[in-house]
Design a protein around this motif. Structure first.
Motif, mmCIF file in Angstrom:
data_model
loop_
_atom_site.group_PDB
_atom_site.id
_atom_site.type_symbol
_atom_site.label_atom_id
_atom_site.label_comp_id
_atom_site.label_asym_id
_atom_site.label_seq_id
_atom_site.Cartn_x
_atom_site.Cartn_y
_atom_site.Cartn_z
ATOM 1 N N GLU A 88 -8.682 7.623 -0.968
ATOM 2 C CA GLU A 88 -8.701 8.613 -1.763
ATOM 3 C C GLU A 88 -7.839 9.122 -2.816
ATOM 4 O OE1 GLU A 88 -11.125 11.037 -1.182
ATOM 5 O OE2 GLU A 88 -11.968 9.282 -0.277
ATOM 6 N N PRO A 89 -7.970 9.686 -3.384
ATOM 7 C CA PRO A 89 -7.321 9.778 -5.016
ATOM 8 C C PRO A 89 -6.452 11.226 -4.625
ATOM 9 C CG PRO A 89 -9.921 9.690 -5.755
ATOM 10 C CD PRO A 89 -9.478 10.196 -4.260
ATOM 11 N N LEU A 90 -5.391 11.297 -4.553
ATOM 12 C CA LEU A 90 -4.682 12.284 -5.186
ATOM 13 C C LEU A 90 -4.751 13.197 -5.827
ATOM 14 C CD1 LEU A 90 -0.794 10.283 -4.404
ATOM 15 C CD2 LEU A 90 -2.200 11.470 -2.617
ATOM 16 N N SER A 134 0.859 -1.471 -0.425
ATOM 17 C CA SER A 134 0.319 -0.051 -0.275
ATOM 18 C C SER A 134 0.696 1.399 -0.062
ATOM 19 C CB SER A 134 -0.795 0.023 1.129
ATOM 20 O OG SER A 134 -0.066 0.029 2.296
ATOM 21 N N PHE A 135 0.351 2.190 -0.028
ATOM 22 C CA PHE A 135 0.569 3.519 0.097
ATOM 23 C C PHE A 135 0.016 4.234 1.241
ATOM 24 C CE2 PHE A 135 0.980 4.238 -4.861
ATOM 25 C CZ PHE A 135 2.403 4.043 -4.795
ATOM 26 N N ASP A 136 1.536 4.511 2.461
ATOM 27 C CA ASP A 136 0.942 5.389 4.204
ATOM 28 C C ASP A 136 -0.158 4.090 4.456
ATOM 29 O OD1 ASP A 136 2.012 7.288 3.315
ATOM 30 O OD2 ASP A 136 0.398 8.823 2.885
ATOM 31 N N GLY A 137 0.539 2.863 4.384
ATOM 32 C CA GLY A 137 -0.139 2.042 4.926
ATOM 33 C C GLY A 137 -1.654 1.579 4.403
ATOM 34 N N ILE A 138 -2.288 2.318 3.627
ATOM 35 C CA ILE A 138 -3.743 2.629 3.017
ATOM 36 C C ILE A 138 -4.358 1.814 1.941
ATOM 37 C CG2 ILE A 138 -6.038 3.278 2.642
ATOM 38 C CD1 ILE A 138 -4.979 6.161 4.643
ATOM 39 N N PRO A 139 -4.620 0.573 1.302
ATOM 40 C CA PRO A 139 -4.914 -0.226 0.428
ATOM 41 C C PRO A 139 -5.394 0.931 -0.703
ATOM 42 C CG PRO A 139 -4.775 -1.840 2.170
ATOM 43 C CD PRO A 139 -4.818 -0.584 2.373
ATOM 44 N N PHE A 140 -5.847 0.464 -1.971
ATOM 45 C CA PHE A 140 -5.804 1.180 -2.897
ATOM 46 C C PHE A 140 -7.536 1.193 -2.557
ATOM 47 C CE2 PHE A 140 -8.271 1.237 -7.108
ATOM 48 C CZ PHE A 140 -7.956 2.455 -7.632
ATOM 49 N N HIS A 196 4.812 -1.168 -10.098
ATOM 50 C CA HIS A 196 4.979 -1.954 -11.441
ATOM 51 C C HIS A 196 5.152 -2.667 -10.783
ATOM 52 C CE1 HIS A 196 4.607 -1.962 -15.307
ATOM 53 N NE2 HIS A 196 3.510 -1.137 -15.263
ATOM 54 N N LEU A 197 5.672 -3.524 -10.007
ATOM 55 C CA LEU A 197 5.721 -4.546 -9.140
ATOM 56 C C LEU A 197 4.160 -5.481 -9.621
ATOM 57 C CD1 LEU A 197 8.131 -5.183 -6.873
ATOM 58 C CD2 LEU A 197 8.133 -5.844 -9.100
ATOM 59 N N LEU A 198 3.242 -6.080 -10.272
ATOM 60 C CA LEU A 198 2.152 -6.965 -10.992
ATOM 61 C C LEU A 198 1.262 -7.146 -9.654
ATOM 62 C CD1 LEU A 198 -0.312 -6.413 -13.070
ATOM 63 C CD2 LEU A 198 0.471 -9.522 -13.153
ATOM 64 N N TYR A 199 1.706 -7.955 -8.948
ATOM 65 C CA TYR A 199 0.658 -8.802 -7.467
ATOM 66 C C TYR A 199 1.368 -7.293 -6.747
ATOM 67 C CZ TYR A 199 1.248 -13.030 -10.641
ATOM 68 O OH TYR A 199 1.614 -13.707 -11.451
ATOM 69 N N HIS A 200 2.003 -6.869 -6.222
ATOM 70 C CA HIS A 200 1.886 -5.800 -5.303
ATOM 71 C C HIS A 200 0.573 -4.182 -5.841
ATOM 72 C CE1 HIS A 200 6.106 -6.034 -3.539
ATOM 73 N NE2 HIS A 200 6.010 -7.292 -3.911
ATOM 74 N N MET A 201 0.492 -4.093 -7.122
ATOM 75 C CA MET A 201 0.087 -3.540 -7.358
ATOM 76 C C MET A 201 -1.711 -4.109 -6.728
ATOM 77 S SD MET A 201 -0.930 -2.125 -11.254
ATOM 78 C CE MET A 201 -1.886 -3.944 -11.931
ATOM 79 N N GLU A 202 -1.380 -5.683 -7.434
ATOM 80 C CA GLU A 202 -2.790 -5.969 -7.321
ATOM 81 C C GLU A 202 -3.550 -6.027 -5.849
ATOM 82 O OE1 GLU A 202 -5.094 -6.769 -8.877
ATOM 83 O OE2 GLU A 202 -4.433 -5.820 -11.402
ATOM 84 N N ALA A 203 -2.429 -6.431 -4.562
ATOM 85 C CA ALA A 203 -2.451 -6.776 -2.975
ATOM 86 C C ALA A 203 -2.426 -4.696 -2.739
ATOM 87 C CB ALA A 203 -1.198 -6.446 -2.379
ATOM 88 N N GLY A 204 -2.313 -4.114 -3.806
ATOM 89 C CA GLY A 204 -3.311 -2.300 -2.595
ATOM 90 C C GLY A 204 -1.988 -1.408 -3.093
ATOM 91 N N MET A 205 -0.774 -1.584 -3.968
ATOM 92 C CA MET A 205 0.311 -0.557 -4.163
ATOM 93 C C MET A 205 0.110 0.585 -5.011
ATOM 94 S SD MET A 205 4.376 -0.151 -3.399
ATOM 95 C CE MET A 205 4.209 -0.720 -1.088
ATOM 96 N N MET A 206 -1.398 1.142 -4.998
ATOM 97 C CA MET A 206 -1.889 1.245 -6.064
ATOM 98 C C MET A 206 -2.369 2.929 -5.355
ATOM 99 S SD MET A 206 -3.987 -0.089 -9.661
ATOM 100 C CE MET A 206 -4.965 1.304 -10.897
ATOM 101 N N ARG A 207 -2.716 3.927 -5.980
ATOM 102 C CA ARG A 207 -3.600 5.519 -5.595
ATOM 103 C C ARG A 207 -3.952 5.777 -7.505
ATOM 104 N NH1 ARG A 207 -3.277 7.840 -1.255
ATOM 105 N NH2 ARG A 207 -2.321 6.626 0.744
ATOM 106 N N GLU A 208 -4.971 6.207 -7.344
ATOM 107 C CA GLU A 208 -5.855 6.786 -8.102
ATOM 108 C C GLU A 208 -5.032 8.338 -8.113
ATOM 109 O OE1 GLU A 208 -10.040 9.416 -10.436
ATOM 110 O OE2 GLU A 208 -10.197 7.645 -8.708
#
Length: 602
Positions: free
Chosen positions: A513-515, A503-509, A585-597
């Motif tokens: 909230e969007p940036l 995640s970012f800041d411990g908050i999964p996607f 861009h590690l695919l499974y990290h993104m799918e696990a929550g390390m993504m933001r809008e």
């Protein structure tokens, strides 16, 4: 593509030996009937075993399912025009391209994202943000003008289709001549293939994140460390690793115990070959199109002059080796002479396997394949956890160093023991966001972080070769915006190893909230890696202008690599209205929550 097309290979007693699986098949590729079908070599580029090249302004791409065989087992893949990798697309700066993408998959939505390309938000190809995706039996018309040139790539942004084969190279020829000369060029697209259904692989990671980590510390290792460093230091180090729920061998989540590494769709035994004539300057366009793998690339016997990073020209820098993060691209020039064949060697960061090919004067030649380097071990310093209270080893190395970690005491030290004055960084104590405190999805925090732009990375320090670092690369142009950032956003890369939560800041996607960015503003994004893993971070739609340790413009990129214990900043000009993806861009990290809008709004 339904999951029942796959059956996960058993870990013990597999039909193929691990050696065969790593090497793959000499004729592996898209299967047709009882044999294997290979796309014809491209005579115009002098490449054996390369994907087809499509050029012009109008394109028709069909995404479908095809059987492939890289390891001795025929498995289903997602292909473009029956090709894995997808065809190389050749565009020209300034043109407007029309790409009709049809979905021939029977039961799955699909998409294509044009990685690093500046375009309108509705052309970016991210379902749920840019558009709804492409339904089975339907098509989507991508249309946009090309505002840039260089080496890029394209891939699916739908679930795990990228891992299953939906990726390809994208080359945009410049309007003006390049600032360097070359006689011929080859695309070198690196990727990772698994016979396991990618969805099942993700579920396996959630259940047992250490599945591929065969190299655990033993009682003998502890006795050795206690004799060398003292019992209290050895106990303190083991306690630290236990608190972080990891071991010094956690270099990558998935490695060659699961993956076969490919070069232009060829397993190592397939020996992709790019031709040359002695005395020529050859441009090699390296693309890391893998789902999860960092590659360390070298060509024994040849120097490589890096002339572009992520499609953008840099001041040329000559090296023996470079690490390429997932989604990055590097253009290098080599001048092969003195022998008929050279091995292009790309070992994974954990030294469990490799992709390889050959530069040769004619097809069928091979050069010796070097042995993989010693397996590296992480130290507390590598992760911003300097065990300063446990010194005493010769040369001042921390007690967290394990024998053989990097070949010598000085090499195994993390950056906390080095002079950061070269890039003006200086260690900083991170200000952790409140959302990390008491968070069950956060299992560690960095105590000291720095840019580390001059650090080539774990496993590459003091290896006797000149290794590329971010500090070595400098854009060939000044800051294209020129303004100082008007505001700053700091984000922490967070995770939990055992839960495989990112995640970012411990908050999964799903709960973030969007940036929000204001259209036209110049702002600074600061990333702090609180995890023990490396993360390539990609912001869609706009450039990421990396700063040096003094806060000055250094290097324009579309993907910023974040090793453990790093704090890196980059400038963004919010000049593209719309909703954009921002993710690891590690695919499974993104799918696990390390993504933001990210929303860029008026």
């Amino acid at each position: 593509m339904s999951n029942d097309l796959f059956d996960e290979p058993s870990r013990i007693g597999a039909a193929l030996s691990r050696r065969r699986f790593v090497q793959g098949l000499a004729l592996g590729g898209v299967a047709a009937g009882a044999g294997l079908w290979r796309l014809p070599a491209q005579a115009s580029t002098g490449v054996a075993g390369a994907p087809q090249v499509l050029s012009g302004t109008d394109f028709k791409l069909s995404i479908g399912a095809s059987p492939v065989n890289f390891t001795g087992r025929t498995r289903p893949a997602i292909t473009v025009n029956n090709s894995l990798p997808a065809p190389i697309l050749r565009w020209r700066e300034g043109d407007t391209v029309d790409v009709r993408v049809a979905n021939a998959l029977p039961d799955a939505m699909t998409s294509i994202h044009w990685h690093g390309i500046l375009l309108p938000a509705n052309m970016d190809g991210v379902p749920g943000l840019s558009f709804n995706g492409i339904a089975p039996g339907e098509a989507y018309q991508y249309r946009f003008q090309l505002k840039q040139s260089g080496t890029y790539w394209y891939h699916s942004h739908s679930l795990f289709q990228e891992q299953a084969g939906l990726y390809g190279a994208l080359i945009i020829d410049p309007l003006e001549p390049a600032p360097y000369r070359y006689d011929r060029e080859h695309v070198v697209l690196l990727s990772d293939w698994t016979d396991t259904d990618p969805g099942a692989l993700f579920r396996r990671m959630k259940k047992m994140a250490t599945y591929d980590n065969y190299y655990q510390l033993t009682l003998g290792d502890f006795i050795r460390d206690a004799r060398r460093d003292g019992l209290s230091a050895a106990l303190a180090e083991r306690a630290m690793w236990d608190r972080m729920r990891m071991t010094p061998t956690d270099i990558s989540d998935i490695n060659a115990h699961t993956y076969t590494y490919l070069m232009n769709g060829n397993a190592p035994a397939g020996n992709w070959t790019g031709l040359f004539r002695p005395g020529e300057k050859v441009l090699l366009r390296f693309i890391n199109g893998s789902a999860m793998t960092y590659f360390d690339v070298r060509i024994p016997g040849l120097k490589m002059t890096v002339v572009a990073a992520d499609g953008q020209y840099i001041h040329p820098v000559t090296v023996d080796e470079f690490r390429i993060a997932v989604a990055e691209t590097f253009d290098v020039i080599v001048e092969p002479s003195g022998q008929d064949a050279f091995t292009v060697f790309a070992q994974d960061m954990g030294r469990t396997g490799y992709a390889r090919g050959t530069l040769a004067v004619r097809a069928g030649l091979q050069a010796p394949v070097p042995a993989r380097d010693p397996r590296p071990l992480l130290t507390m310093d590598d992760m911003g956890h300097d065990m300063g209270g446990h010194k005493g080893m010769e040369g001042g190395c921390g007690a967290s160093m394990a024998k053989g970690a990097e070949g010598s005491c000085g090499a195994s030290m993390g950056m906390a023991g080095m002079d950061h004055g070269a890039h003006g960084g200086g260690d900083k104590t991170p200000r952790h966001p409140p959302s990390e405190t008491g968070n069950p999805l956060v299992d560690m925090q960095s105590m000291a972080s720095a840019p580390k732009l001059d650090d080539p990375g774990i496993g590459l320090r003091n290896n006797g070769r000149k290794v590329l670092a971010y500090a070595d690369m400098k854009s060939l142009f000044p800051d294209p915006d020129g303004r100082d950032p008007g505001r700053e956003i700091e984000l922490h890369l967070t995770g939990h190893m055992e839960k495989f939560a990112w995640s970012f800041d411990g908050i999964p996607f799903a709960g973030a909230e969007p940036l929000r960015l204001n259209y036209g503003e110049r702002m600074r994004i600061v990333l702090v890696n609180d995890t023990m893993m490396q993360h390539p971070i990609h912001l869609h739609g706009v450039w990421s202008d990396l700063e040096d340790g003094n806060g000055d413009f250094h290097l324009r990129k579309h993907t910023i690599d974040m090793p453990p214990g790093t704090r890196r900043s980059y400038r963004v000009r919010a000049d593209a209205l719309g909703r954009w993806a921002f993710h690891c861009h590690l695919l499974y990290h993104m799918e696990a929550g390390m993504m933001r809008e990210v929303r860029i709004e008026e």
